[in-house]
Design a protein around this motif. Structure first.
Motif, short mmCIF file in Angstrom:
data_model
loop_
_atom_site.label_atom_id
_atom_site.label_comp_id
_atom_site.label_asym_id
_atom_site.label_seq_id
_atom_site.Cartn_x
_atom_site.Cartn_y
_atom_site.Cartn_z
N GLY A 77 90.70 87.36 94.78
CA GLY A 77 90.41 85.92 94.88
C GLY A 77 89.91 85.34 93.57
O GLY A 77 90.35 84.27 93.15
N VAL A 78 88.99 86.05 92.91
CA VAL A 78 88.47 85.57 91.61
C VAL A 78 89.59 85.52 90.58
O VAL A 78 89.74 84.53 89.84
CB VAL A 78 87.31 86.48 91.12
CG1 VAL A 78 86.99 86.21 89.66
CG2 VAL A 78 86.09 86.29 91.99
N TYR A 79 90.39 86.57 90.52
CA TYR A 79 91.49 86.62 89.55
C TYR A 79 92.46 85.46 89.77
O TYR A 79 92.84 84.77 88.82
CB TYR A 79 92.21 87.96 89.66
CG TYR A 79 93.37 88.09 88.72
CD1 TYR A 79 93.17 88.23 87.35
CD2 TYR A 79 94.68 88.09 89.18
CE1 TYR A 79 94.22 88.35 86.47
CE2 TYR A 79 95.75 88.22 88.32
CZ TYR A 79 95.52 88.35 86.96
OH TYR A 79 96.58 88.46 86.09
N ASN A 80 92.84 85.23 91.00
CA ASN A 80 93.78 84.15 91.28
C ASN A 80 93.16 82.77 91.07
O ASN A 80 93.86 81.83 90.66
CB ASN A 80 94.38 84.30 92.67
CG ASN A 80 95.49 85.31 92.65
OD1 ASN A 80 96.56 85.06 92.12
ND2 ASN A 80 95.22 86.50 93.16
N ALA A 81 91.87 82.63 91.30
CA ALA A 81 91.20 81.37 91.01
C ALA A 81 91.24 81.09 89.51
O ALA A 81 91.48 79.96 89.07
CB ALA A 81 89.76 81.40 91.51
N LEU A 82 91.03 82.13 88.70
CA LEU A 82 91.10 81.96 87.25
C LEU A 82 92.51 81.64 86.79
O LEU A 82 92.71 80.81 85.89
CB LEU A 82 90.57 83.21 86.55
CG LEU A 82 89.07 83.45 86.72
CD1 LEU A 82 88.69 84.83 86.19
CD2 LEU A 82 88.27 82.36 86.04
N LYS A 91 93.75 86.48 77.23
CA LYS A 91 92.56 86.30 78.06
C LYS A 91 92.85 86.75 79.49
O LYS A 91 92.01 87.37 80.14
CB LYS A 91 92.09 84.85 78.04
CG LYS A 91 91.49 84.42 76.74
CD LYS A 91 91.05 82.97 76.79
CE LYS A 91 90.50 82.53 75.45
NZ LYS A 91 90.11 81.12 75.46
N LYS A 92 94.02 86.41 79.97
CA LYS A 92 94.42 86.81 81.32
C LYS A 92 94.44 88.34 81.43
O LYS A 92 93.91 88.91 82.40
CB LYS A 92 95.79 86.24 81.66
CG LYS A 92 96.34 86.66 83.00
CD LYS A 92 97.72 86.07 83.23
CE LYS A 92 98.35 86.59 84.50
NZ LYS A 92 99.70 86.06 84.71
N GLN A 93 95.02 89.00 80.45
CA GLN A 93 95.08 90.46 80.46
C GLN A 93 93.69 91.08 80.35
O GLN A 93 93.38 92.06 81.02
CB GLN A 93 95.98 90.98 79.32
CG GLN A 93 96.26 92.47 79.39
CD GLN A 93 96.92 92.89 80.70
OE1 GLN A 93 97.82 92.24 81.21
NE2 GLN A 93 96.45 94.00 81.26
N ALA A 94 92.83 90.49 79.51
CA ALA A 94 91.46 91.00 79.36
C ALA A 94 90.68 90.86 80.66
O ALA A 94 89.96 91.78 81.07
CB ALA A 94 90.76 90.26 78.22
N VAL A 95 90.81 89.71 81.31
CA VAL A 95 90.13 89.49 82.58
C VAL A 95 90.66 90.46 83.64
O VAL A 95 89.88 91.06 84.39
CB VAL A 95 90.28 88.02 83.05
CG1 VAL A 95 89.87 87.85 84.50
CG2 VAL A 95 89.47 87.10 82.15
N LYS A 96 91.96 90.63 83.68
CA LYS A 96 92.56 91.54 84.66
C LYS A 96 92.04 92.97 84.46
O LYS A 96 91.64 93.64 85.42
CB LYS A 96 94.08 91.50 84.53
CG LYS A 96 94.82 92.34 85.54
CD LYS A 96 96.31 92.17 85.37
CE LYS A 96 97.10 92.88 86.44
NZ LYS A 96 98.54 92.66 86.28
N THR A 97 92.03 93.43 83.21
CA THR A 97 91.55 94.78 82.91
C THR A 97 90.07 94.92 83.27
O THR A 97 89.67 95.92 83.89
CB THR A 97 91.77 95.09 81.42
OG1 THR A 97 93.16 94.97 81.12
CG2 THR A 97 91.29 96.49 81.07
N THR A 98 89.27 93.93 82.92
CA THR A 98 87.84 93.96 83.22
C THR A 98 87.60 94.01 84.73
O THR A 98 86.77 94.79 85.21
CB THR A 98 87.13 92.73 82.62
OG1 THR A 98 87.35 92.72 81.21
CG2 THR A 98 85.66 92.73 82.92
N LEU A 99 88.33 93.20 85.48
CA LEU A 99 88.17 93.20 86.94
C LEU A 99 88.60 94.51 87.57
O LEU A 99 87.96 94.99 88.51
CB LEU A 99 88.94 92.02 87.55
CG LEU A 99 88.33 90.64 87.29
CD1 LEU A 99 89.28 89.55 87.79
CD2 LEU A 99 86.97 90.50 87.94
#
Length: 123
Positions: A77-82, A91-99
């Protein structure tokens, strides 16, 4: 009129999993509230009673499934909200990896805690 935008593809796998996990979480949360707030009152809940409950395979399995489901549902949910807010590129890849890393850490620690609470050897 505002245009509806969602990073979920209607009818897609992630869309479906988000709905299935939501339904599962509602049922498990209802079970939790019923068991721990109506069957057993707050003054009756203790560490020993909770540990005994965790030693039951069905309850232990339900709690592990709850942990994995809640983690997936929340992170997805957080990933798709972002994504809906316009996150793209590096940034998308960094957030995905972090999550993903945070999810794995959360699940591993949750299983370790459940194992210790159930009287087993923590991982």
């Amino acid at each position: 009129m505002a245009e509806r935008y969602s990073s979920f593809t209607p009818g897609g796998t992630m869309w479906l999993l988000q709905r299935i996990t939501a339904a599962f979480l509602i049922v498990v949360l209802a079970f939790h509230f019923f068991l721990l707030h109506f069957v057993n009152h707050a003054d009756e809940v203790s560490f020993i009673v909770s540990a005994a409950r965790m030693e039951t395979l069905s309850y232990y399995s339900l709690m592990i499934l709850f942990l994995v489901t809640a983690t997936f549902h929340g992170v997805n949910g957080v990933y798709n909200a972002l994504i809906n807010q316009g996150l793209t590129g590096r940034k998308k890849q960094a957030v995905k990896t972090t999550l993903i890393v945070a999810s794995v850490v959360l699940i591993v620690q949750g299983v370790r805690t459940a194992n210790a609470w159930a009287g087993g050897v923590p991982l």
